[in-house]
Each structure stands twice: as C-alpha cells, then as structure tokens.
Design a protein around this motif. Structure first.
Motif, PDB file in Angstrom:
ATOM      1  N   GLY A  15       0.814  -1.219   0.000  1.00  0.00           N
ATOM      2  CA  GLY A  15       0.000   0.000   0.000  1.00  0.00           C
ATOM      3  C   GLY A  15       0.844   1.263   0.000  1.00  0.00           C
ATOM      4  N   GLU A  16       1.965   1.229   0.697  1.00  0.00           N
ATOM      5  CA  GLU A  16       2.873   2.380   0.714  1.00  0.00           C
ATOM      6  C   GLU A  16       3.490   2.598  -0.661  1.00  0.00           C
ATOM      7  N   ARG A  17       3.915   1.505  -1.296  1.00  0.00           N
ATOM      8  CA  ARG A  17       4.507   1.631  -2.640  1.00  0.00           C
ATOM      9  C   ARG A  17       3.462   2.114  -3.642  1.00  0.00           C
ATOM     10  N   SER A  39       9.346   7.202  12.451  1.00  0.00           N
ATOM     11  CA  SER A  39       8.810   7.787  13.680  1.00  0.00           C
ATOM     12  C   SER A  39       7.804   6.847  14.349  1.00  0.00           C
ATOM     13  N   TYR A  40       6.980   6.166  13.552  1.00  0.00           N
ATOM     14  CA  TYR A  40       5.994   5.236  14.113  1.00  0.00           C
ATOM     15  C   TYR A  40       6.685   4.024  14.741  1.00  0.00           C
ATOM     16  N   LEU A  41       7.679   3.463  14.060  1.00  0.00           N
ATOM     17  CA  LEU A  41       8.404   2.312  14.604  1.00  0.00           C
ATOM     18  C   LEU A  41       9.134   2.673  15.888  1.00  0.00           C
ATOM     19  N   LYS A  42       9.731   3.855  15.927  1.00  0.00           N
ATOM     20  CA  LYS A  42      10.423   4.293  17.140  1.00  0.00           C
ATOM     21  C   LYS A  42       9.420   4.532  18.268  1.00  0.00           C
ATOM     22  N   SER A  61      -4.149   4.871   5.414  1.00  0.00           N
ATOM     23  CA  SER A  61      -4.119   3.446   5.763  1.00  0.00           C
ATOM     24  C   SER A  61      -4.617   3.275   7.201  1.00  0.00           C
ATOM     25  N   PRO A  62      -5.105   2.073   7.568  1.00  0.00           N
ATOM     26  CA  PRO A  62      -5.568   1.866   8.952  1.00  0.00           C
ATOM     27  C   PRO A  62      -4.493   2.154   9.993  1.00  0.00           C
ATOM     28  N   THR A  63      -3.257   1.717   9.756  1.00  0.00           N
ATOM     29  CA  THR A  63      -2.177   2.003  10.707  1.00  0.00           C
ATOM     30  C   THR A  63      -1.854   3.483  10.709  1.00  0.00           C
TER      31      THR A  63
END
Length: 107
Positions: A15-17, A39-42, A61-63
C-alpha cells in the motif's frame, strides 16, 4: 532522500509503494514515507528490526490513521512527528553533505 526502488521493495508495504507511485515527486514521497514509518516504529520501540513491510503507514491506511502524524519538508529537512496516547517521537532528516538522523522522544 533519493527514491531507491530496491529499498522501497525491502522496507515499504504494498500500500505504501502504491501510494508513493501516485505522487508527482518520488523522492519527496519516499522521504515522507521513510520518516513517517521511522517515527511510528520508534514510537512502538521496535525500530527497523521487525518486518517493516508488514506495517503500512501511508496516509489513509488503517495504521496511518491509528496514530497522529505531523509532517513537514522544511528547507531540505524532512520532519515527522508521530504521537499515540501520551508518547510522541520526532524524526528529522537533514541533508548537509550526507543524511543525518535526529531523533527525539517526548513523554
């Protein structure tokens, strides 16, 4: 950060691509997604050690909607702030001959 199709395949969800491919400037879209995802992963505390392709943080996206993002491109700096609950993380990538990371935790 310059768009790199190999890195995009390794690090971005489908979806990002797809979202990135719809943007007029691939370099800007790549940088936006990279700093947004970082930033989200951190914020989650997992960094790049997990399968980052399983997480889609593209706008809409849902996330991407599960957290609050503030993003800006400012004079060669890509800035992403990600917040959820009482925690927030700021990631800034600055180009000065090479890319440097600036990461700050809030909360």
């Amino acid at each position: 950060v310059a768009y790199d199709p190999g890195v995009a395949r390794l690090c971005f969800a489908e979806g990002e691509r797809r979202w990135m491919g719809m943007q007029p400037d691939l370099d800007a879209a790549f940088t936006r997604l990279w700093t947004r995802k970082e930033s989200y992963l951190k914020l989650l505390g997992c960094g790049l050690c997990d399968d980052v392709r399983s997480l889609d943080v593209s706008p809409g996206s849902p996330t991407g909607d599960a957290a609050w993002f503030w993003e800006r491109q400012i004079e060669g700096h890509a800035v992403a702030l990600c917040s959820r609950g009482d925690r927030a993380v700021i990631v800034c990538r600055a180009k000065r001959g090479f890319w440097r990371d600036r990461v700050g935790m809030i909360g």
